[in-house]
Scaffold this active site. Sequence first.
Site, PDB file in Angstrom:
ATOM      1  CE  LYS A  12       9.927   4.292  -8.245  1.00  0.00           C
ATOM      2  NZ  LYS A  12      10.256   3.058  -7.584  1.00  0.00           N
ATOM      3  CB  CYS A  13       9.451   1.904 -15.731  1.00  0.00           C
ATOM      4  SG  CYS A  13       9.094   1.244 -17.348  1.00  0.00           S
ATOM      5  N   PRO A  14       9.729   4.729 -17.606  1.00  0.00           N
ATOM      6  CG  PRO A  14       9.292   5.659 -19.748  1.00  0.00           C
ATOM      7  CD  PRO A  14       8.831   5.674 -18.285  1.00  0.00           C
ATOM      8  CG  ASP A  39      11.788   0.841 -12.382  1.00  0.00           C
ATOM      9  OD1 ASP A  39      10.999   0.163 -11.675  1.00  0.00           O
ATOM     10  OD2 ASP A  39      11.482   1.267 -13.502  1.00  0.00           O
ATOM     11  CG  ASP A  45      11.381  -2.112 -19.316  1.00  0.00           C
ATOM     12  OD1 ASP A  45      10.746  -3.078 -19.787  1.00  0.00           O
ATOM     13  OD2 ASP A  45      10.864  -1.247 -18.587  1.00  0.00           O
TER      14      ASP A  45
END
Length: 74
Positions: A12-14, A39, A45
Amino acid sequence: MTEKTMDMRGLKCPLPTLLVKKALTALAPGDLIIAECTDPMAAIDIPHAVRESGDILEARDLGTDLLTFRIRKK
């Protein structure tokens, strides 16, 4: 030239973006990363991080379950 595939499914982010940025710093110019992520935030991103670093986003495939990015070290 080296080609490295990064399987970041389930992260998951980041984390996907941070791992891509870290991998890019270790590559020689012309080397390629193929980043595979699940994700949805990576669709925003990772291209942004590549643009900031000055490297080249050669291709991206934004499939329904898997996002794939081809990134070339500048």
